[in-house]
Every structure is written in C-alpha cells, then in structure tokens.
Design a protein around this motif. Structure first.
Motif, PDB file in Angstrom:
ATOM      1  N   GLU A  93      40.026  60.166  41.591  1.00 41.76           N
ATOM      2  CA  GLU A  93      39.650  60.623  40.268  1.00 41.76           C
ATOM      3  C   GLU A  93      39.057  59.529  39.384  1.00 41.76           C
ATOM      4  O   GLU A  93      39.338  58.347  39.548  1.00 41.76           O
ATOM      5  CB  GLU A  93      40.863  61.225  39.580  1.00 41.76           C
ATOM      6  CG  GLU A  93      41.993  60.228  39.361  1.00 41.76           C
ATOM      7  CD  GLU A  93      43.271  60.893  38.877  1.00 41.76           C
ATOM      8  OE1 GLU A  93      44.083  60.190  38.260  1.00 41.76           O
ATOM      9  OE2 GLU A  93      43.446  62.102  39.108  1.00 41.76           O
ATOM     10  N   CYS A  94      38.240  59.967  38.427  1.00 41.06           N
ATOM     11  CA  CYS A  94      37.676  59.089  37.408  1.00 41.06           C
ATOM     12  C   CYS A  94      37.935  59.749  36.049  1.00 41.06           C
ATOM     13  O   CYS A  94      37.442  60.847  35.788  1.00 41.06           O
ATOM     14  CB  CYS A  94      36.177  58.890  37.628  1.00 41.06           C
ATOM     15  SG  CYS A  94      35.343  58.034  36.264  1.00 41.06           S
ATOM     16  N   HIS A  95      38.695  59.080  35.192  1.00 38.34           N
ATOM     17  CA  HIS A  95      39.056  59.640  33.887  1.00 38.34           C
ATOM     18  C   HIS A  95      37.924  59.545  32.870  1.00 38.34           C
ATOM     19  O   HIS A  95      37.857  60.362  31.952  1.00 38.34           O
ATOM     20  CB  HIS A  95      40.287  58.928  33.324  1.00 38.34           C
ATOM     21  CG  HIS A  95      41.558  59.271  34.021  1.00 38.34           C
ATOM     22  ND1 HIS A  95      42.464  60.175  33.510  1.00 38.34           N
ATOM     23  CD2 HIS A  95      42.072  58.844  35.204  1.00 38.34           C
ATOM     24  CE1 HIS A  95      43.488  60.283  34.333  1.00 38.34           C
ATOM     25  NE2 HIS A  95      43.280  59.490  35.366  1.00 38.34           N
ATOM     26  N   ASN A  96      37.064  58.552  33.016  1.00 41.64           N
ATOM     27  CA  ASN A  96      36.013  58.342  32.021  1.00 41.64           C
ATOM     28  C   ASN A  96      34.872  57.547  32.664  1.00 41.64           C
ATOM     29  O   ASN A  96      35.057  56.371  32.984  1.00 41.64           O
ATOM     30  CB  ASN A  96      36.579  57.589  30.814  1.00 41.64           C
ATOM     31  CG  ASN A  96      35.600  57.533  29.649  1.00 41.64           C
ATOM     32  OD1 ASN A  96      34.399  57.675  29.826  1.00 41.64           O
ATOM     33  ND2 ASN A  96      36.123  57.323  28.455  1.00 41.64           N
ATOM     34  N   ILE A  97      33.719  58.185  32.841  1.00 47.13           N
ATOM     35  CA  ILE A  97      32.616  57.490  33.521  1.00 47.13           C
ATOM     36  C   ILE A  97      32.090  56.333  32.695  1.00 47.13           C
ATOM     37  O   ILE A  97      31.519  55.385  33.247  1.00 47.13           O
ATOM     38  CB  ILE A  97      31.477  58.470  33.873  1.00 47.13           C
ATOM     39  CG1 ILE A  97      30.887  59.081  32.597  1.00 47.13           C
ATOM     40  CG2 ILE A  97      31.941  59.532  34.847  1.00 47.13           C
ATOM     41  CD1 ILE A  97      29.453  59.534  32.778  1.00 47.13           C
ATOM     42  N   CYS A  99      33.568  53.256  33.735  1.00 48.09           N
ATOM     43  CA  CYS A  99      33.091  52.829  35.053  1.00 48.09           C
ATOM     44  C   CYS A  99      31.656  52.310  35.005  1.00 48.09           C
ATOM     45  O   CYS A  99      31.095  51.938  36.040  1.00 48.09           O
ATOM     46  CB  CYS A  99      33.168  53.991  36.041  1.00 48.09           C
ATOM     47  SG  CYS A  99      34.847  54.581  36.334  1.00 48.09           S
ATOM     48  N   HIS A 154      35.984  63.286  28.761  1.00 47.68           N
ATOM     49  CA  HIS A 154      36.855  62.376  29.510  1.00 47.68           C
ATOM     50  C   HIS A 154      38.274  62.939  29.586  1.00 47.68           C
ATOM     51  O   HIS A 154      38.642  63.865  28.849  1.00 47.68           O
ATOM     52  CB  HIS A 154      36.855  60.981  28.871  1.00 47.68           C
ATOM     53  CG  HIS A 154      37.310  60.947  27.441  1.00 47.68           C
ATOM     54  ND1 HIS A 154      38.634  61.030  27.079  1.00 47.68           N
ATOM     55  CD2 HIS A 154      36.617  60.841  26.287  1.00 47.68           C
ATOM     56  CE1 HIS A 154      38.750  60.969  25.779  1.00 47.68           C
ATOM     57  NE2 HIS A 154      37.537  60.857  25.255  1.00 47.68           N
ATOM     58  N   ASP A 155      39.052  62.383  30.499  1.00 50.60           N
ATOM     59  CA  ASP A 155      40.442  62.803  30.730  1.00 50.60           C
ATOM     60  C   ASP A 155      40.556  64.271  31.121  1.00 50.60           C
ATOM     61  O   ASP A 155      41.522  64.961  30.763  1.00 50.60           O
ATOM     62  CB  ASP A 155      41.311  62.517  29.501  1.00 50.60           C
ATOM     63  CG  ASP A 155      41.442  61.025  29.230  1.00 50.60           C
ATOM     64  OD1 ASP A 155      41.586  60.269  30.206  1.00 50.60           O
ATOM     65  OD2 ASP A 155      41.379  60.619  28.049  1.00 50.60           O
ATOM     66  N   PHE A 156      39.549  64.789  31.824  1.00 49.89           N
ATOM     67  CA  PHE A 156      39.577  66.130  32.419  1.00 49.89           C
ATOM     68  C   PHE A 156      39.709  67.230  31.370  1.00 49.89           C
ATOM     69  O   PHE A 156      40.496  68.164  31.526  1.00 49.89           O
ATOM     70  CB  PHE A 156      40.706  66.233  33.455  1.00 49.89           C
ATOM     71  CG  PHE A 156      40.814  65.029  34.339  1.00 49.89           C
ATOM     72  CD1 PHE A 156      39.708  64.550  35.020  1.00 49.89           C
ATOM     73  CD2 PHE A 156      42.015  64.355  34.495  1.00 49.89           C
ATOM     74  CE1 PHE A 156      39.790  63.430  35.844  1.00 49.89           C
ATOM     75  CE2 PHE A 156      42.110  63.242  35.305  1.00 49.89           C
ATOM     76  CZ  PHE A 156      40.995  62.779  35.984  1.00 49.89           C
ATOM     77  N   SER A 213      34.112  63.137  33.325  1.00 44.89           N
ATOM     78  CA  SER A 213      35.227  62.825  34.219  1.00 44.89           C
ATOM     79  C   SER A 213      35.196  63.769  35.419  1.00 44.89           C
ATOM     80  O   SER A 213      34.593  64.845  35.366  1.00 44.89           O
ATOM     81  CB  SER A 213      36.574  62.915  33.480  1.00 44.89           C
ATOM     82  OG  SER A 213      36.753  64.173  32.877  1.00 44.89           O
ATOM     83  N   ARG A 252      37.568  64.796  39.359  1.00 45.42           N
ATOM     84  CA  ARG A 252      38.726  64.557  40.225  1.00 45.42           C
ATOM     85  C   ARG A 252      38.653  65.450  41.455  1.00 45.42           C
ATOM     86  O   ARG A 252      38.037  66.520  41.438  1.00 45.42           O
ATOM     87  CB  ARG A 252      40.033  64.814  39.471  1.00 45.42           C
ATOM     88  CG  ARG A 252      40.210  66.233  38.982  1.00 45.42           C
ATOM     89  CD  ARG A 252      41.603  66.458  38.413  1.00 45.42           C
ATOM     90  NE  ARG A 252      41.756  67.784  37.835  1.00 45.42           N
ATOM     91  CZ  ARG A 252      41.964  68.893  38.536  1.00 45.42           C
ATOM     92  NH1 ARG A 252      42.053  68.823  39.856  1.00 45.42           N
ATOM     93  NH2 ARG A 252      42.106  70.069  37.936  1.00 45.42           N
TER      94      ARG A 252
END
Length: 208
Positions: A44-48, A51, A72-74, A105, A107
């Motif tokens: 998963e990535c919470h906030n691109i 990244c 962000h945060d799904f 985001s 997952r």
C-alpha cells in the motif's frame, strides 16, 4: 528513457524473495500513456506525494487486484484496478456523475485471492429488510428482481466485490471486502459513500 523509481514495500501477507514474483505489483506513472516519472509498488501507499509523485495519470497492474483512492489515506472516490493497463485516467475512473482527476493513495485487495466470493445485500441499514445472497456477477440488480436502486447494508462472507452506481458496471465504485469491517457494511458510510441514498445497481466479483 524514463527512470523507474522502485518503491518495493513488504506487505503483511507476502514476503518477496529473489526467485519469485510478488503477488501484488503495480507501476504508476505521472503522465498518460505510461510516460513521465513512475513508481513501482508491491504494497500500500498512503500518499503518493510523500513518495515523490504529483499525480497518477496512467497505471500498469502486473499482478493482484488493487483499489485506488481520490484522497490520501484511502479516502474519497474509489477505483478498482485489476490486472492490465490503464493508459488514460478515464480508463480508471469510469464515473458518469462524479468527476475527479486526483489519485492520491492505493492498496492491494488481499482477499480477492480467495476462490469463493459470497455476499448478502439488505434492503435497509443494519441488515434489516429483504435480503439476497450473491456469489456471481450481476450487471443489473433490477433484472434479478431487486427493484429499488439502493442497497441499505451488506455483509461480505468471503472474497471481494465491487458495487457500481449504475447497471452495466458504470458510475461510482464501492469496494466491499471480507477483511474490512469483518465484512460488515451496516450503512453507506461504511463503504465510503457520502450520499444520503447511494445507488447500487450492479455488482461483480473481484478476481486476481
């Protein structure tokens, strides 16, 4: 040639090794048609933004099923991402009534790997009213006898499903998983809708 920045993240259910491919792998690109800066994810990535990407405009899903989110945060509008290529944003969003150009985001959907997928939909919130058990794909709930355009609550016994606002798998998408909320979606806010009476008119299973 674009340089791929690899963001390999260990998922809680999969430990990659040198001689196997990850069960979940996706590459996201900052521009359409797989151009510009890109990142690879196996979890998963919470906030691109954290990244190093400003936005996601095209996607290549190499393995597993994923869900992308507007915020962000799904949070926000959901987008089902199954194995294949999504060269333009419209290929991901598919919404007729809700337009967004943000994708912040994402997952994996771990329980999509289960072979057996079953869920029960209820006419009213809190599992009340008429109910029907589903275990297949339904391009039109009305055609199978579910006359109202809304679903009040749902329980996912196994696997994962995506529910759509309109028949034919169109409109806003809501991802329902057995591993989230213990499979219990007591009211529409549990599945991410902000409408008073969100429509659910077609449902299909999510497969790996």
């Amino acid at each position: 040639m674009n340089r791929v920045t690899r963001a390999r993240m260990i998922s809680p259910v999969y430990l990659p090794s040198a001689d196997t491919d990850p069960l979940f792998k996706v590459t996201v690109f900052e521009q359409e048609h797989f151009q510009g800066k890109c990142l690879e994810f196996t979890s998963e990535c919470h906030n691109i933004h954290e990244c190093g990407l400003d936005n996601i405009r095209s996607i290549r899903v190499e393995s597993g099923a994923w869900v992308g989110f507007e915020h962000h945060d799904f949070q926000g509008q959901q987008f089902i991402l199954e194995r294949g290529e999504y060269p333009k944003w419209e290929a991901c969003s598919g919404s007729l009534s809700y337009h967004t150009e943000r994708f912040m985001s994402l997952r994996p959907i771990y329980c999509a790997a289960q072979q057996d997928s079953r869920m029960t939909i209820f006419e009213k919130e809190n599992f009340l009213g008429r109910s029907v058990e589903l275990s297949d794909d339904y391009p039109s709930l009305q055609a199978m006898g579910w006359l109202q355009p809304e679903v009040g609550s749902m329980h996912v016994q196994s696997g994962a499903f995506v529910c759509y606002e309109y028949p034919g798998y169109r409109g806003q998408q809501y991802i329902m998983e057995a591993e989230k909320h213990n499979g219990d979606y007591l009211h529409c806010k549990n599945w991410g809708s902000h409408c008073q009476t969100p429509k659910v008119q077609s449902i299909r299973r999510i497969r790996q």
